[in-house]
Design an enzyme around this catalytic site. Structure first.
Site, PDB file in Angstrom:
ATOM      1  N   VAL A  37       0.842  -1.192   0.000  1.00 53.56           N
ATOM      2  CA  VAL A  37       0.000   0.000   0.000  1.00 53.56           C
ATOM      3  C   VAL A  37       0.878   1.243   0.000  1.00 53.56           C
ATOM      4  O   VAL A  37       1.813   1.367   0.785  1.00 53.56           O
ATOM      5  CB  VAL A  37      -0.943  -0.003   1.219  1.00 53.56           C
ATOM      6  N   GLN A  92      -4.712  -6.509  -7.307  1.00 54.43           N
ATOM      7  CA  GLN A  92      -5.149  -7.054  -6.021  1.00 54.43           C
ATOM      8  C   GLN A  92      -6.293  -6.229  -5.445  1.00 54.43           C
ATOM      9  O   GLN A  92      -6.193  -4.999  -5.323  1.00 54.43           O
ATOM     10  CB  GLN A  92      -4.015  -7.085  -5.003  1.00 54.43           C
ATOM     11  N   CYS A 121      -3.997  -8.574   4.659  1.00 55.18           N
ATOM     12  CA  CYS A 121      -3.820  -7.251   5.272  1.00 55.18           C
ATOM     13  C   CYS A 121      -4.166  -7.323   6.760  1.00 55.18           C
ATOM     14  O   CYS A 121      -5.282  -7.707   7.125  1.00 55.18           O
ATOM     15  CB  CYS A 121      -4.697  -6.211   4.586  1.00 55.18           C
ATOM     16  N   LYS A 162      -3.562 -14.008  -1.873  1.00 51.68           N
ATOM     17  CA  LYS A 162      -2.394 -13.792  -1.021  1.00 51.68           C
ATOM     18  C   LYS A 162      -2.866 -13.863   0.425  1.00 51.68           C
ATOM     19  O   LYS A 162      -3.748 -13.113   0.840  1.00 51.68           O
ATOM     20  CB  LYS A 162      -1.745 -12.440  -1.312  1.00 51.68           C
TER      21      LYS A 162
END
Length: 202
Positions: A37, A92, A121, A162
């Protein structure tokens, strides 16, 4: 992940280090630039490719905002396309609603080589929004598998995921197997636990 020479090594790595192209993932993915990010923009991806990366992700894109906020989509994706020099490219997305994720993915599928679901995340905003690594808890697995199934059915490009480690090896392997059965073509594992919203490096 295959071992490979560092970024300062000259010349391509031996062919044996490449992960083979397969019908499920028809592009090289040995040295991959992971999504970050605020960092994985076009300039950064091209720099990494110059030093030997053969595949790169976009930064994490919020599916709901991508569909509903043109300025957000333009800033983080449409203005960051680099054509053939920036391929293969994996877009993504994060989210927890199949319809929203499919809608976002279909907007980009002709501009990328795969679409990835973020299941790693660990940030506080991911906990609040119930996405990313906060979908790893087993009571969320049916929702996750439904998302992957919907994406795989709707898209003409591979769907990847992921993830982070679950609480045990058995759980992690079971989750990965479930993703595969749902239609995931490749699972990339960030080998850390989720930790807490304030301690992300566990």
């Amino acid at each position: 992940w295959a071992s490979a020479p560092g970024p300062c090594a000259s010349g391509p790595p031996p062919r044996a280090l490449y992960m083979a192209e397969t019908p499920h993932v028809p592009f090289r993915h040995s040295r991959v630039v992971a999504p970050m990010v605020g960092a994985s923009d076009l300039a950064f991806r091209l720099l990494c490719r110059r030093h030997g990366a053969d595949c790169a992700y976009t930064e994490m894109l919020d599916a709901r905002r991508f569909v509903g906020e043109p300025e957000y989509a333009s800033s983080l994706f449409w203005s960051q396309l680099g054509g053939a020099a920036d391929r293969p490219l994996v877009a993504q997305f994060c989210g927890n609603e199949p319809d929203e994720l499919v809608a976002a993915a279909r907007l980009v599928e002709t501009h990328v080589d795969a679409v990835d679901l973020n299941l790693g995340c660990p940030q506080a905003r991911a906990k609040e929004g119930v996405y990313g690594a906060y979908l790893l808890d087993d009571h969320h697995w049916p929702r996750v598998f439904a998302i992957v199934d919907a994406l795989a059915a709707a898209l003409s490009v591979p769907v990847t995921c992921k993830v982070r480690l679950c609480d045990s090896l058995d759980q992690t392997l079971a989750f990965a197997a479930g993703l595969q059965r749902a239609g995931c073509s490749l699972v990339a594992c960030h080998g850390r636990l989720r930790g807490s919203a304030t301690r992300r490096r566990s």
